[in-house]
Scaffold this active site. Structure first.
Site, mmCIF file in Angstrom:
data_model
loop_
_atom_site.group_PDB
_atom_site.id
_atom_site.type_symbol
_atom_site.label_atom_id
_atom_site.label_comp_id
_atom_site.label_asym_id
_atom_site.label_seq_id
_atom_site.Cartn_x
_atom_site.Cartn_y
_atom_site.Cartn_z
ATOM 1 N N GLU A 291 -40.241 -92.273 -3.494
ATOM 2 C CA GLU A 291 -39.085 -92.959 -4.067
ATOM 3 C C GLU A 291 -39.445 -94.325 -4.631
ATOM 4 O O GLU A 291 -38.570 -95.155 -4.866
ATOM 5 C CB GLU A 291 -37.982 -93.103 -3.015
ATOM 6 N N ASN B 213 -31.678 -88.133 1.943
ATOM 7 C CA ASN B 213 -32.249 -86.786 2.008
ATOM 8 C C ASN B 213 -31.754 -86.038 3.237
ATOM 9 O O ASN B 213 -31.385 -84.857 3.163
ATOM 10 C CB ASN B 213 -33.777 -86.857 2.031
ATOM 11 N N ARG C 163 -29.994 -107.322 -12.975
ATOM 12 C CA ARG C 163 -29.055 -106.666 -13.889
ATOM 13 C C ARG C 163 -29.080 -105.152 -13.688
ATOM 14 O O ARG C 163 -28.027 -104.491 -13.730
ATOM 15 C CB ARG C 163 -29.421 -107.022 -15.332
ATOM 16 N N HIS D 9 -32.508 -82.375 0.028
ATOM 17 C CA HIS D 9 -33.547 -82.819 -0.905
ATOM 18 C C HIS D 9 -33.127 -82.683 -2.366
ATOM 19 O O HIS D 9 -33.613 -83.432 -3.227
ATOM 20 C CB HIS D 9 -34.840 -82.026 -0.656
ATOM 21 N N ASP E 232 -33.581 -85.563 -5.100
ATOM 22 C CA ASP E 232 -34.225 -85.419 -6.418
ATOM 23 C C ASP E 232 -33.296 -85.888 -7.535
ATOM 24 O O ASP E 232 -33.719 -86.588 -8.471
ATOM 25 C CB ASP E 232 -34.627 -83.964 -6.648
ATOM 26 N N ARG F 14 -35.247 -102.466 -22.253
ATOM 27 C CA ARG F 14 -35.714 -102.403 -23.639
ATOM 28 C C ARG F 14 -36.596 -101.171 -23.845
ATOM 29 O O ARG F 14 -37.114 -100.590 -22.894
ATOM 30 C CB ARG F 14 -36.522 -103.656 -23.978
#
Length: 527
Positions: free
Chosen positions: A447, A412, A467, A417, A421, A436
């Site tokens: 965050e 940031n 993963r 910012h 975002d 899934r």
């Protein structure tokens, strides 16, 4: 034995006031821990005024230094407070000519009032730290405290007056008076805060009662119920500025979209109303036509009974056939129009159902985070309640992963910012593309994100997070055509039987903190 001389403050030079030289001499004796004997005093005195030791005149012991030491002790003993005790001890040492005892007492005095935290030294000089502290306290009272007392002019005036008094206060009496006034101000502020809190509680109760009454008037599937529910939950928990801003932003967006749909819904309902009026008018016209036809049939019957030959009957029969054909055409036309109106009514009703369904779906938008499209805290609570109940009912496992973007503040600060975002949006998109369909991500705050993984073992959940980390390294986040690497640290926890959401997330949070401590971009399984 050598004595280390600390850096001295600016000393009075030759021609200085003898009183100032004497004070400086006593101060150096105390700091150097030298017994204040007449010889020692003379040496320090000569050092201050700049007389070399070799040129110092050898004279007989002078009673002057002893008188100065005694005068200092007497003056100190008349000072109010703890300084008077030091004065009496110094005076006693002078009378006994106990110069070692005098030196010890003077060293203790210097240690306590010259080297430590007392802001005003024994010479009456205010230190720089004390001035800064005084100014900070004055500003705090006059500006910060006063600005927080909006609506109470009396308290504001007192806070400003205390700020001015602190800035100009000197001496123990003035400070004691300010302390008493400050204590009284704090007490009055406490009373005011209690009154404000009570008023706020009463207003919240009234608002909650109003919402409950409105909720009872709504149908179970009403699109308004979602908005009533989120406001009710908001005022039921701890209220903070961020939650109020988020709720207001979400409701504004939903209300705007609902207003557009409600306008379309009103148009459709008006169309249905007009079609029904047309339908009734056609029915009236059919009835009128039928009535006129029956009247003509009665006339035709009279003419048939009065007919004298076949020619007259042919004329009447011809007119009967024409009128019958005309009525039939009107009937068929009315039937077609009524069938068309019926079809339009059915289509309008279908359109109304679709619009109402959209309104209900819009109410569900308050469960989503407006920035990232993930669930918000309210949506997360509903999801966890649903999934935990399913896990208990089926006897299946349920895991959660709490992840936090690494060095997000640095991102940031460096890129702005907007970049931050967009990085959050990139993370959520990668999660949705990788996991899934039954795995759901929710924004937990800032965050931090929480991923709910139903029917998953803790080992499989940890492997899934690893993963996901690899996917983030393969799919760079682009900001103004610059590739930025985004990583996160995650804590994974397996839900224990009947474990509450708060306890489960707390364990995942501790594991996530351990991942941060271990070097970031790691996954840790909670114990």
């Amino acid at each position: 034995m050598s004595t280390t001389v600390p850096p001295a403050s600016p000393s009075p030079g030759p021609g200085a006031n003898p009183t100032e030289v004497a004070r400086e001499a006593f101060k150096r004796l105390a700091v150097r821990r030298i017994a204040p004997t007449p010889d020692a005093y003379r040496d320090i005195y000569n050092e201050i005024v700049g007389v070399p030791p070799a040129l110092a005149p050898t004279v007989l012991p002078d009673p002057g230094p002893e008188m100065v030491l005694n005068g200092f002790a007497v003056t100190l003993s008349t000072t109010p407070g703890e300084l008077a005790d030091f004065g009496r001890r110094l005076n006693r040492a002078v009378k006994l000519r106990d110069w070692d005892g005098y030196a010890r007492s003077l060293s203790q005095l210097a240690e306590k009032y010259l080297r430590r935290t007392t802001p005003i030294d024994v010479l009456g000089i205010e230190s720089n730290d004390e001035r800064i502290l005084r100014d900070m306290l004055s500003r705090t009272l006059a500006f910060a405290v006063a600005s927080l007392l909006a609506g109470s002019p009396t308290l504001i005036s007192e806070a400003e007056a205390l700020g001015a008094a602190v800035k100009n206060a000197h001496g123990e009496a003035a400070l004691l008076e300010i302390a008493a006034r400050l204590k009284e101000l704090c007490y009055r502020i406490e009373l005011k805060s209690g009154d404000d809190a009570e008023q706020q509680e009463l207003l919240l109760r009234l608002f909650k009662l109003l919402l409950e009454n409105v909720g009872e008037l709504l149908d179970d599937d009403s699109w308004m119920r979602g908005q009533v529910t989120i406001v009710t939950e908001l005022i039921s928990g701890p209220i903070d500025q961020r939650s109020l801003e988020d709720a207001t932003r979400s409701l504004k967006d939903v209300i705007y979209k609902q207003g557009q749909l409600k306008h379309g819904l009103s148009d459709v309902k008006l169309t249905v109303k007009n079609m029904m009026m047309t339908f009734v008018e056609r029915l009236g016209f059919v009835a009128q036509s039928t009535g006129e036809f029956h009247s003509k049939i009665d006339g035709f019957s009279t003419r048939i009974r009065g007919a004298e030959d076949i020619a007259q009957l042919d004329v009447v029969l011809d007119e009967v056939l024409k009128e019958t054909s005309k009525v039939q055409e009107e009937a068929l036309l009315s039937r077609d129009r009524m069938l068309a109106a019926h079809q339009e009514v059915q289509e309008a009703e279908q359109r109304i159902r679709q619009l109402e369904e959209k309104l209900r779906n819009l109410s569900d938008l308050v469960r989503e985070d407006q920035l990232t499209g993930s669930l918000n805290r309210r949506g997360l609570d509903e999801l966890y309640e649903r999934e935990s109940a399913r896990a208990d009912r089926r006897g299946t496992t349920l895991c959660v992963a709490l992840l936090d973007l690494d060095d997000f503040k640095k991102l940031n600060d460096t890129y702005g910012h907007i970049a931050g975002d967009n990085a959050l949006k990139h993370l959520v998109k990668t999660v949705k593309d990788t996991l899934r369909s039954m795995d759901v991500i929710a924004r937990f705050g800032g965050e931090e994100f929480l991923i709910v993984l139903p029917e998953t073992t803790v080992e499989a959940a940890a492997a899934t997070m690893t993963r996901l980390q690899r996917e983030l390294t393969r799919h760079y986040f682009l900001h103004e055509n610059e590739k930025l690497l985004i990583t996160f640290s995650a804590g994974v926890a397996l839900r224990l039987p009947n474990e509450e959401q708060t306890a489960l997330i707390r364990r995942a949070d501790r594991a996530m903190y351990q991942a941060k401590q271990a070097g970031k971009n790691r996954v840790v399984i909670a114990s």
